[in-house]
Write a protein that holds these residues in place. Structure first.
Motif, short mmCIF file in Angstrom:
data_model
loop_
_atom_site.label_atom_id
_atom_site.label_comp_id
_atom_site.label_asym_id
_atom_site.label_seq_id
_atom_site.Cartn_x
_atom_site.Cartn_y
_atom_site.Cartn_z
N GLY A 284 0.79 -1.22 0.00
CA GLY A 284 0.00 0.00 0.00
C GLY A 284 0.82 1.27 0.00
O GLY A 284 0.29 2.35 -0.26
N GLU A 285 2.09 1.17 0.29
CA GLU A 285 2.96 2.35 0.32
C GLU A 285 3.15 2.90 -1.10
O GLU A 285 3.17 2.14 -2.07
CB GLU A 285 4.32 1.94 0.90
CG GLU A 285 5.26 3.11 1.16
CD GLU A 285 6.65 2.64 1.61
OE1 GLU A 285 7.50 3.51 1.85
OE2 GLU A 285 6.88 1.40 1.71
N THR A 286 3.27 4.24 -1.21
CA THR A 286 3.55 4.84 -2.50
C THR A 286 5.05 5.08 -2.61
O THR A 286 5.62 5.81 -1.80
CB THR A 286 2.81 6.19 -2.64
OG1 THR A 286 1.41 5.95 -2.44
CG2 THR A 286 3.02 6.79 -4.02
N VAL A 287 5.68 4.44 -3.57
CA VAL A 287 7.12 4.59 -3.75
C VAL A 287 7.42 4.79 -5.22
O VAL A 287 6.60 4.47 -6.09
CB VAL A 287 7.91 3.35 -3.25
CG1 VAL A 287 7.75 3.14 -1.76
CG2 VAL A 287 7.49 2.10 -4.00
N THR A 288 8.59 5.35 -5.49
CA THR A 288 9.06 5.47 -6.87
C THR A 288 9.44 4.08 -7.38
O THR A 288 10.14 3.34 -6.69
CB THR A 288 10.28 6.41 -6.93
OG1 THR A 288 9.93 7.65 -6.32
CG2 THR A 288 10.71 6.65 -8.38
N MET A 289 8.95 3.76 -8.57
CA MET A 289 9.26 2.45 -9.16
C MET A 289 10.20 2.64 -10.35
O MET A 289 10.05 3.60 -11.12
CB MET A 289 7.98 1.76 -9.62
CG MET A 289 6.94 1.55 -8.52
SD MET A 289 7.42 0.35 -7.25
CE MET A 289 6.93 -1.18 -8.04
N VAL A 290 11.15 1.73 -10.48
CA VAL A 290 12.13 1.79 -11.57
C VAL A 290 12.24 0.40 -12.21
O VAL A 290 11.92 -0.60 -11.58
CB VAL A 290 13.52 2.24 -11.06
CG1 VAL A 290 13.47 3.69 -10.58
CG2 VAL A 290 14.01 1.33 -9.95
N PRO A 291 12.71 0.34 -13.45
CA PRO A 291 12.87 -0.97 -14.08
C PRO A 291 13.85 -1.85 -13.30
O PRO A 291 14.88 -1.36 -12.81
CB PRO A 291 13.45 -0.63 -15.46
CG PRO A 291 13.01 0.77 -15.72
CD PRO A 291 13.01 1.45 -14.37
N ILE A 292 13.52 -3.13 -13.19
CA ILE A 292 14.42 -4.09 -12.55
C ILE A 292 15.69 -4.17 -13.39
O ILE A 292 15.66 -3.90 -14.60
CB ILE A 292 13.73 -5.46 -12.42
CG1 ILE A 292 14.45 -6.35 -11.40
CG2 ILE A 292 13.59 -6.16 -13.77
CD1 ILE A 292 13.65 -7.60 -11.02
#
Lengths: 408, 114
Positions: A284-292
């Motif tokens: 549920g946390e909002t975090v920045t996502m980046v490509p693996i």
């Protein structure tokens, strides 16, 4: 009656016990003699069938029939450090997979921001300089089935990985032959498989030009000295050593050089992880996502499974495999007291920094319950966390494996 | 552009220390490729009977076999709805809104966790 598997594992087990007078633990049950397997996933739904019904594949854990998801049983890793081609795991995104491939008619296109677009035959590639190394191919979602809280996706145990010797042409050579134009930023790869819905996103992955030209990324045409099994990407597969398998595009047929970032779905929306070293967050946390990207170190016990009763005060051989991730294995440590103390394991031969490394340790356990752990530290000094990471896709799991044993 | 002699390329690769060679002997080089023609096993399993099973069979089996769903862990209703929406928006599954509710209820019945 013993199956061949049974005989092999028993013989190897004796060999592994060495000359130190270590006693034997009964080998794991032979995988081919069983019709079903329980992966022991938390909360259940771990029952799977073993299948030999897929072309070029023997004794695989059936995760999904269409498109195929076939997992390698852990016993395979105990037997051989190089995974035989017929035991290497299988993962496809789209069900429209060409099943008839004419080796003479096949072409690999290199196009986009290049001076000379190319259409290469397989013979062309065989005539080019070749590169050859051993590298682990591991699904981004390997071990997803152990993630808690559980997350949707292919419910793999630890076997959506394999270790093969790859032979092919350095991608740099192919790109340089085509001649990158000034302004080339990314290189995008696509294979022959297609989505069933015409407007669905074709599977494509990209690397930066610098990564694509690092001299190690290769267009592989051989796996363990043989042409690739169709289900592992015949005739060509991109090999991106040290990085997760999502980049290792199968049935590679199209290399497109871009002068802009790749905006396709599989790069911008899929295969994303939280932007921190452990790829972790709370649900549920909002975090920045980046490509693996690069893989992280892992170690596995391959000659014992949990919930087994072992003899007390008796020297036993604990054995398994480790991988460093995007660099070599520096050390493997074993704990028999739930992580309170650690001892160095003996490392087997080094097949190169991208390969599995065998490890072995003699352990003696007091009666009672034992929590046996194994931990790999890679050449960058990165080690495995005791606490598992969590993210909504179950990617990049690499927490320390714990085996719960009963000793009597 | 004429290809450079392979020997030059190999020396470049070696000189830069890029080969990740192991001590193990390399396999003999592949000299030829054999065309491949294979068949894959049929995926003919249907979803277990129950309210919504028809909608499941009609909407879900075009792109993947039933095993993908049947092997999933129990998940909250919101997670199942998100998966249906992803199938529609990302993977372009043409699911009618009337079927969405049937599919969601079926999945919650079969694989719900709350």
């Amino acid at each position: 009656m013993s199956s061949p598997d049974d005989i092999i594992s028993r013989r190897l087990f004796l060999a592994g016990a060495g000359s130190a007078g270590l006693s034997m633990v009964a080998p794991l049950p032979p995988v081919l003699a069983e019709e079903a397997i329980d992966l022991g996933l938390p909360g259940g739904v771990g029952q799977r069938r073993l299948t030999s019904a897929f072309p070029g594949k023997t004794g695989m854990i059936l995760q999904r029939t269409r498109p195929p998801l076939l997992e390698t049983p852990m016993q395979v890793f105990d037997k051989e450090i190089i995974t035989p081609n017929d035991r290497a795991y299988v993962r496809w995104h789209w069900a429209d997979i060409p099943l008839d491939i004419d080796a003479d008619a096949f072409r690999l296109a290199i196009r986009g921001q290049v001076n000379s677009p190319l259409r290469l035959t397989l013979s062309d590639l065989l005539r080019m300089p070749s590169l050859d190394y051993v590298a682990v191919n591991q699904c981004s979602g390997n071990s997803r089935g152990f993630v808690e809280p559980r997350v949707p996706g292919a419910q793999w145990a630890n076997g959506s990985m394999s270790n093969s010797r790859w032979t092919g042409v350095p991608l740099r050579h192919i790109l340089d032959r085509a001649g990158l134009r000034r302004g080339a930023l990314f290189v995008r790869f696509a294979g022959l498989d297609e989505p069933l819905m015409p407007d669905a996103p074709d599977f494509r992955k990209s690397l930066s030009v610098d990564h694509a030209r690092d001299g190690e990324v290769m267009v592989a045409y051989a796996m363990n000295g043989e042409q690739l099994p169709l289900l592992n990407g015949f005739p060509l597969r991109l090999v991106v050593p040290g990085w997760y398998a999502t980049y290792w595009v199968k049935m590679l047929s199209d290399i497109e050089v871009l002068d802009r970032p790749d905006e396709n779905y599989w790069t911008t929306k899929a295969y994303l992880v939280p932007d921190n070293p452990a790829a972790t967050m709370t649900p549920g946390e909002t975090v920045t996502m980046v490509p693996i990207g690069a893989m992280v170190p892992r170690a596995f016990i391959t000659n014992m499974t949990g919930d087994r009763t072992l003899p007390a005060h008796t020297p036993l051989t604990l054995r398994g495999i480790a991988l460093g991730g995007d660099c070599g294995v520096s050390k493997v440590e074993v704990s028999t007291d739930a992580g309170a103390s650690w001892r160095l394991a003996h490392l087997g031969s080094d097949l190169g920094r991208y390969s599995f490394r065998r490890w072995q340790s003699a352990i003696t356990l007091p009666p009672g319950r034992a929590a046996v752990m194994v931990r790999c530290t890679n050449e960058r000094g990165l080690s495995q966390p005791l606490t598992a990471n969590w993210n909504p896709s179950g990617f990049m799991r690499n927490s320390v494996e714990t085996l719960h044993l009963i000793v009597a | 552009m004429p290809p450079k002699p392979a020997v030059i390329w190999m020396s470049v690769i070696v000189a830069l220390g890029l080969a990740v060679q192991s001590a193990a002997a390399a396999a003999p080089p592949l000299s030829d490729f054999t065309s491949v023609s294979v068949e894959l096993p049929e995926a003919d399993r249907l979803f277990p009977d129950g309210p919504g099973a028809e909608a499941m069979n009609a909407n879900c089996l075009a792109c993947h076999s039933a095993g993908m769903v049947l092997s999933q862990p129990p998940l909250p209703q919101a997670a199942w709805l998100a998966i249906i929406r992803k199938m529609q928006s990302a993977y372009k599954a043409p699911v009618d809104e009337t079927d969405v509710e049937l599919i969601l209820n079926y999945l919650v019945q079969l694989k719900g966790s709350d």
